[in-house]
Write a protein that holds these residues in place. Sequence first.
Motif, short mmCIF file in Angstrom:
data_model
loop_
_atom_site.label_atom_id
_atom_site.label_comp_id
_atom_site.label_asym_id
_atom_site.label_seq_id
_atom_site.Cartn_x
_atom_site.Cartn_y
_atom_site.Cartn_z
N UNK A 30 -6.10 5.23 -9.05
CA UNK A 30 -5.32 6.51 -9.11
C UNK A 30 -3.85 6.02 -9.43
N UNK A 31 -3.42 5.01 -9.17
CA UNK A 31 -2.07 4.51 -9.66
C UNK A 31 -1.80 4.37 -11.09
N UNK A 32 -2.94 4.19 -11.81
CA UNK A 32 -3.08 3.91 -13.03
C UNK A 32 -2.93 2.39 -13.57
N UNK A 33 -3.25 1.57 -12.53
CA UNK A 33 -3.57 0.08 -12.63
C UNK A 33 -4.88 0.09 -13.40
N UNK B 117 0.76 -1.11 0.03
CA UNK B 117 -0.02 -0.25 0.11
C UNK B 117 0.76 1.13 0.09
N UNK B 118 0.28 2.15 -0.71
CA UNK B 118 1.04 3.55 -0.68
C UNK B 118 0.54 4.45 0.33
N UNK C 82 -0.16 12.31 -15.03
CA UNK C 82 -1.17 11.52 -15.96
C UNK C 82 -1.39 10.17 -15.34
N UNK C 83 -2.73 9.88 -14.76
CA UNK C 83 -3.03 8.71 -14.51
C UNK C 83 -2.99 7.59 -15.03
N UNK D 60 -10.55 6.23 -4.92
CA UNK D 60 -9.10 5.69 -5.57
C UNK D 60 -9.51 4.87 -7.05
N UNK E 294 -0.88 17.08 -11.10
CA UNK E 294 -0.17 15.99 -10.35
C UNK E 294 0.24 14.74 -11.36
N UNK F 51 -0.93 7.74 0.96
CA UNK F 51 -1.75 8.70 -0.09
C UNK F 51 -1.30 9.95 0.18
N UNK G 144 1.53 10.85 -1.40
CA UNK G 144 1.43 10.95 -2.99
C UNK G 144 0.57 12.36 -3.21
N UNK G 145 0.34 12.92 -2.26
CA UNK G 145 -0.48 14.39 -2.58
C UNK G 145 -1.89 13.96 -2.88
N UNK G 146 -2.18 12.76 -2.41
CA UNK G 146 -3.69 12.53 -2.65
C UNK G 146 -4.70 13.04 -1.58
N UNK H 244 -4.60 14.14 -13.58
CA UNK H 244 -4.89 14.60 -12.16
C UNK H 244 -4.49 15.81 -11.76
#
Lengths: 194, 320
Positions: free
Chosen positions: B104-107, B27-28, B67-68, B87, B65, B30, B33-35, B57
């Motif tokens: 939001x991580x592009x997955x 897990x990151x 490109x998602x 998310x 922030x 958030x 990450x600026x979220x 984003x």
Amino acid sequence: MKLLSLFVILFLSLESRAQSSDISSMFEAQMGYGFAIIKNPTDAEYSGIALRGLYGYSIYNGEASNLLITANYKFSAMDNTSNDSTQTQEATFYGPGVGLMYRAAPLTFGVDYNFMKVNHKSQGTFTTESKQSFKTISAYVEYSASFDTAELGFTLLGEYGTIEKSETGMNQDQKFQNLAAFLHFKYYFGLFEE
Amino acid sequence: MGLNKFITLVLVFCITVIVISCAKNPGFNHAALGLNGYKILVVNSNTTAPVSYTVTMYDENGNFLGVVVDYTNIGAPVRGIAVVDLFNFVVSLENVDRLDKVNVFGERSLFASDTNFNGVIFDVERAPDGSFFVIEGNTIERFDKNGVRYNSSATPYINTTTTGLATCTLNTPRKLAMLSNGNLAVTNTGNDIVNVYNISGATATCVSINNGSGAFDPVAMLAHSDGSTYVATNLAANSRILRFTGAVTGAATVVWNTNLSIISTPTAMAEMPDGTILVASDGTDTIERIDTSGQVVTTSSFIRNSYTGSVTDIVVVGGE
């Protein structure tokens, strides 16, 4: 009350078993590995190198134990365990603190109160840097093997704190937990007897 | 100290390190990450060079922030976005004719596709029950919260004409909005009307139409928290923003009259946390911010970069 009773029992037990010593102050350097978790809204897990230095000043020298007030400084450079090719996070934790250390060789117990800062560096999909301040309470136990006025040993430290939402801009506070293991070197000043 | 004792200490240290570091649960952080706070997701589908099909984003001040997700390489214009949670969101993709779930991580992963979902794809909207409505040609398809198409037959959930009003026809529909009363509103540029459907049943019923936008191609639409529904017309010389009742009934009030130097051919709108409105201005390749009385909030464009041309949708999510 139960905790105080436990502490008294522990104190008396160790007082009767430990080696006698009379010290004026102590310096300790620690190097090890830490594993931290920042909770909310997900569990962000970090691991990496951890360093810790302490200076202790004895305020009580008993038959077989010592009580010291301590000043410490912690530093750890950690990576998020979820890092991959698209996103990485690094966190550098550091800050001074004060505490109490109770030594009854070969064991030592202590508590710290630290004023910590964390620098976050994220790279990848999200590239940002941020810094937050927070306070932590730590408890640790050490086992040391002594030679003359020095000791080598092992430290296990647990740390707990709260990163307030005013620091992060989140809607809720974040809980911080850290578990670290160190190899330590201690040097005692003053009279030291076995 | 003997060698054995030293080796024991090192072994204890190593074992402890292994034990405390083995409990991994990815897990990151958030906040790091600026979220934190509110985030703006902008969908861009620029079909002219340089082609770009992206979701980008921004923070609530309009700062970029990242490109998602980028669908340029697979040639899939992103035509709409619907928020699932803080998310995760679903995007509608033209050419490949599918819905993808993206975080939001592009997955990204396939969320929905169907042999009967093969027309020209435009906006996607999420209903309170978790189902998704998607514009496909002159029809609207419905998928449940698991991505399963609503009808097993070829018939779409809302066909070009449907029960209810005889004049309720889908003609080049472009945007969807979930109204506060639970109905689904659809803008049509082909017949310049806004259709409103009751979607509570197994089949949709058209409950009203509104031609109060004039013959100016209503496209962007926003069900605002102030109880009104805002519609933007994007015929080049008539780039206006109109306020209707929440149910899109009756005549409209002109909130923003044509001023092409600021807003030209608006294509998407979204509500900010303070109630102000973001408007994607295709003619200026910018995103502007106005209040509900039509006053510009940010005198210089709120967002202007290489991803703000040909914006097809905007959503605001947050805050954690």
